[in-house]
Design a protein around this motif. Structure first.
Motif, mmCIF file in Angstrom:
data_model
loop_
_atom_site.group_PDB
_atom_site.id
_atom_site.type_symbol
_atom_site.label_atom_id
_atom_site.label_comp_id
_atom_site.label_asym_id
_atom_site.label_seq_id
_atom_site.Cartn_x
_atom_site.Cartn_y
_atom_site.Cartn_z
ATOM 1 N N THR A 39 -36.927 -22.060 7.000
ATOM 2 C CA THR A 39 -38.088 -23.068 6.401
ATOM 3 C C THR A 39 -39.003 -22.204 5.515
ATOM 4 O O THR A 39 -38.973 -20.872 5.816
ATOM 5 N N PRO A 40 -39.647 -22.687 4.433
ATOM 6 C CA PRO A 40 -40.564 -21.980 3.917
ATOM 7 C C PRO A 40 -41.661 -21.295 4.682
ATOM 8 O O PRO A 40 -42.082 -20.161 4.483
ATOM 9 N N ASP A 41 -41.958 -22.182 5.576
ATOM 10 C CA ASP A 41 -42.760 -21.696 6.927
ATOM 11 C C ASP A 41 -42.362 -20.284 7.518
ATOM 12 O O ASP A 41 -43.105 -19.143 7.486
ATOM 13 N N GLN A 42 -41.025 -20.072 7.799
ATOM 14 C CA GLN A 42 -40.514 -18.874 8.253
ATOM 15 C C GLN A 42 -40.461 -17.848 7.182
ATOM 16 O O GLN A 42 -40.948 -16.716 7.428
ATOM 17 N N ARG A 43 -40.293 -18.005 5.821
ATOM 18 C CA ARG A 43 -40.051 -16.958 4.857
ATOM 19 C C ARG A 43 -41.510 -16.710 4.423
ATOM 20 O O ARG A 43 -42.034 -15.499 4.531
ATOM 21 N N GLY A 44 -42.654 -17.580 4.724
ATOM 22 C CA GLY A 44 -44.061 -17.092 4.684
ATOM 23 C C GLY A 44 -44.505 -16.209 5.596
ATOM 24 O O GLY A 44 -45.228 -15.363 5.277
ATOM 25 N N LYS A 45 -43.733 -16.230 6.988
ATOM 26 C CA LYS A 45 -44.247 -15.203 8.030
ATOM 27 C C LYS A 45 -43.423 -13.858 7.876
ATOM 28 O O LYS A 45 -43.376 -13.072 8.451
ATOM 29 N N GLY A 46 -42.562 -13.778 6.698
ATOM 30 C CA GLY A 46 -41.704 -12.403 6.457
ATOM 31 C C GLY A 46 -40.508 -12.478 7.395
ATOM 32 O O GLY A 46 -40.017 -11.314 7.565
ATOM 33 N N LEU A 47 -40.150 -13.716 7.648
ATOM 34 C CA LEU A 47 -38.788 -13.689 8.587
ATOM 35 C C LEU A 47 -37.867 -13.856 7.636
ATOM 36 O O LEU A 47 -37.537 -14.862 6.764
ATOM 37 N N TYR A 48 -36.668 -12.979 7.422
ATOM 38 C CA TYR A 48 -35.547 -13.185 6.632
ATOM 39 C C TYR A 48 -34.281 -13.340 7.253
ATOM 40 O O TYR A 48 -34.181 -12.934 8.102
ATOM 41 N N ALA A 49 -33.329 -13.998 6.530
ATOM 42 C CA ALA A 49 -32.241 -14.558 7.146
ATOM 43 C C ALA A 49 -31.579 -13.480 7.472
ATOM 44 O O ALA A 49 -30.775 -13.322 8.494
ATOM 45 N N ASP A 50 -31.310 -12.285 6.798
ATOM 46 C CA ASP A 50 -30.411 -11.013 6.934
ATOM 47 C C ASP A 50 -30.929 -10.523 8.272
ATOM 48 O O ASP A 50 -30.128 -10.116 8.960
ATOM 49 N N TYR A 51 -32.411 -10.283 8.328
ATOM 50 C CA TYR A 51 -32.955 -9.641 9.404
ATOM 51 C C TYR A 51 -32.558 -10.761 10.842
ATOM 52 O O TYR A 51 -32.221 -10.088 11.930
ATOM 53 N N LEU A 52 -32.977 -11.968 10.704
ATOM 54 C CA LEU A 52 -32.699 -12.669 11.784
ATOM 55 C C LEU A 52 -31.177 -12.688 12.225
ATOM 56 O O LEU A 52 -31.121 -12.670 13.396
ATOM 57 N N PHE A 53 -30.191 -12.853 11.196
ATOM 58 C CA PHE A 53 -28.746 -12.861 11.592
ATOM 59 C C PHE A 53 -28.517 -11.711 12.345
ATOM 60 O O PHE A 53 -27.786 -11.615 13.377
ATOM 61 N N ASN A 54 -28.942 -10.501 11.791
ATOM 62 C CA ASN A 54 -28.711 -9.054 12.450
ATOM 63 C C ASN A 54 -29.666 -9.171 14.010
ATOM 64 O O ASN A 54 -28.761 -8.602 14.915
ATOM 65 N N ALA A 55 -30.512 -9.644 13.915
ATOM 66 C CA ALA A 55 -31.312 -9.523 15.202
ATOM 67 C C ALA A 55 -30.610 -10.460 16.447
ATOM 68 O O ALA A 55 -30.383 -10.023 17.490
ATOM 69 N N ILE A 56 -29.840 -11.749 16.004
ATOM 70 C CA ILE A 56 -29.277 -12.509 16.977
ATOM 71 C C ILE A 56 -27.626 -12.133 17.218
ATOM 72 O O ILE A 56 -27.181 -11.998 18.132
ATOM 73 N N ALA A 57 -27.150 -11.594 15.995
ATOM 74 C CA ALA A 57 -25.605 -11.575 15.900
ATOM 75 C C ALA A 57 -25.292 -10.305 15.572
ATOM 76 O O ALA A 57 -23.851 -9.994 15.560
ATOM 77 N N GLY A 58 -25.875 -9.331 15.089
ATOM 78 C CA GLY A 58 -25.577 -8.227 14.592
ATOM 79 C C GLY A 58 -24.478 -7.415 15.173
ATOM 80 O O GLY A 58 -23.455 -6.804 14.846
ATOM 81 N N ASN A 59 -24.760 -7.448 16.672
ATOM 82 C CA ASN A 59 -23.551 -6.627 17.562
ATOM 83 C C ASN A 59 -22.619 -7.219 18.074
ATOM 84 O O ASN A 59 -22.282 -6.902 19.285
ATOM 85 N N TRP A 60 -22.149 -8.567 17.430
ATOM 86 C CA TRP A 60 -21.449 -9.580 18.185
ATOM 87 C C TRP A 60 -20.116 -8.799 18.733
ATOM 88 O O TRP A 60 -19.605 -9.431 19.525
ATOM 89 N N GLU A 61 -19.708 -7.914 17.796
ATOM 90 C CA GLU A 61 -18.242 -7.476 18.170
ATOM 91 C C GLU A 61 -18.188 -6.707 19.632
ATOM 92 O O GLU A 61 -17.205 -6.548 20.091
ATOM 93 N N ARG A 62 -19.377 -6.316 20.022
ATOM 94 C CA ARG A 62 -19.559 -5.629 21.187
ATOM 95 C C ARG A 62 -20.041 -6.399 22.281
ATOM 96 O O ARG A 62 -20.038 -5.806 23.461
ATOM 97 N N LYS A 63 -20.354 -7.634 22.022
ATOM 98 C CA LYS A 63 -20.751 -8.605 23.166
ATOM 99 C C LYS A 63 -19.586 -9.127 23.988
ATOM 100 O O LYS A 63 -18.439 -9.258 23.540
ATOM 101 N N ARG A 64 -19.654 -9.319 25.331
ATOM 102 C CA ARG A 64 -18.812 -9.870 26.256
ATOM 103 C C ARG A 64 -18.675 -11.319 25.649
ATOM 104 O O ARG A 64 -19.448 -11.996 25.180
#
Ligand SMILES: *[C@@H]1O[C@H](CO)[C@@H](O)[C@H](O)[C@H]1NC(C)=O
Ligand SMILES: *[C@@H]1O[C@H](CO)[C@@H](O)[C@H](O)[C@H]1NC(C)=O
Ligand SMILES: *[C@@H]1O[C@H](CO)[C@@H](O)[C@H](O)[C@H]1NC(C)=O
Length: 323
Positions: free
Chosen positions: A129-154
């Motif tokens: 949302t624009p609101d999220q972008r306004g807060k400096g939250l970016y898609a790349d950052y968020l994706f990495n924060a949630i899923a960045g290490n997915w190949e190593r997860k159980r």
């Protein structure tokens, strides 16, 4: 609720559920997930929910907020403000050293998982949302924060991760969930805080599903996401429903409903008989491990705390769905 049997709790307020909630509500009609443990000073149980606090805060009655403010000590399931908790949760979710999802998963599942995550990564900028972008939250950052290490997860944690990577859930990132918000508030107000569970107690039961059960669950999750992607399935259950039930004080729908930190519901899918059995086995395993056993363990710790500190006022903030 199960606590009543143990502690003879009294509802601190009641909201009759009429099917739909319309805001603005009268104070008396707001949700009520507060129970009082009658002693002097009183202690409280409060049922929290794992959704952005801004979505529910106005529906939480004053008596619950006052109880929080007046309590000396606040207890959570886990202490989410403690960096150790976060790092222990992270490592508990990882495969053993040197193992990779590609080595573990059937090739078809791995390929579909990879493709789905590529799709999510591609879509994520348009979900924010624009609101999220306004807060400096970016898609790349968020994706990495949630899923960045997915190949190593159980696999079981990858399954839960995939479930939380939907458009609705992404849109709600960036605001603390209610339980975290209460923890931050407790810290800000310099209250003593604690946790009744250890990370391992919450994490290990999930790691205890056996391989065929996990593959089944991951396969079902991917099938569901693939149908959503193809447009042949409406979001079957949404965080919105959960929020509405919470705000209406409808505890029955919260209990055993599957909130975002929990496990998707496979039983109702149209499954062939043998797969239905697997789904039921998974479901009863989770109920046993994540609800009944945890309740007992947490109940015992609560009882011990109350006995050890008879002159303190406790505020226990636990997930409303885990009782
Ligand atoms: C997993 O558990 C189920 C139910 O207990 C059992 O029927 C199945 O054989 C187990 N599978 C493996 C691979 O251990
Ligand atoms: C995934 O589920 C579908 C439908 O239930 C089934 O036909 C398929 O064999 C499953 N795939 C794997 C790898 O288990
Ligand atoms: C299954 O779906 C039906 C109809 O949508 C619903 O009434 C029922 O409560 C669902 N059962 C479970 C276990 O979710």
């Amino acid at each position: 609720v199960c606590w009543m049997k143990v502690f003879c709790l009294q509802p601190a307020g009641h909201c009759s559920f009429t099917g739909l909630c319309f805001s603005p509500l009268q104070q008396s009609e707001l949700n009520s997930f507060l129970w009082t443990i009658k002693r002097d000073p009183p202690s409280y149980f409060f049922g929290t929910i794992h959704v952005p606090y801004t979505r529910v805060w106005d529906f939480i009655p004053e008596n619950s907020k006052k109880a929080f403010q007046h309590s000396h000590i606040v207890y959570f399931e886990l202490d989410l403000t403690d960096p150790y908790t976060i790092s222990a949760l992270t490592s508990c979710q990882l495969l053993p050293q040197g193992e990779n999802l590609q080595d573990v998963l059937p090739r078809d599942i791995y390929r579909r998982l990879k493709r789905h995550l590529e799709y999510v990564k591609l879509m994520m900028p348009s979900w924010m949302t624009p609101d999220q972008r306004g807060k400096g939250l970016y898609a790349d950052y968020l994706f990495n924060a949630i899923a960045g290490n997915w190949e190593r997860k159980r696999p079981v944690w990858v399954m839960l991760m995939v479930n939380s990577l939907t458009e609705v859930d992404i849109k709600s990132r960036g605001v603390p969930v209610l339980d975290l918000y209460l923890a931050q508030e407790a810290e800000r107000l310099r209250k003593q805080t604690g946790a009744v569970e250890k990370v391992e107690e919450q994490c290990h039961p999930l790691n205890g599903l056996n391989f065929s059960q996990v593959i089944f669950a991951l396969n079902q999750t991917l099938l569901q996401q693939e149908s959503l992607r193809a447009g042949s399935l409406q979001t079957p259950y949404t965080t919105e429903d959960l929020i509405e039930h919470y705000n209406c004080g409808d505890l029955n729908s919260i209990i055993f409903s599957h909130d975002t930190s929990q496990v998707p519901n496979f039983i109702n899918a149209t499954l062939p008989p043998n797969e239905r059995i697997t789904a039921q086995e998974i479901d009863s395993y989770f109920r046993q491990e994540l609800i009944y056993k945890r309740n007992e363990r947490m109940g015992k710790r609560v009882k011990d705390l109350l006995e050890e500190y008879p002159d303190k006022s406790f505020f226990f903030a636990f997930g409303a769905g885990t009782c």
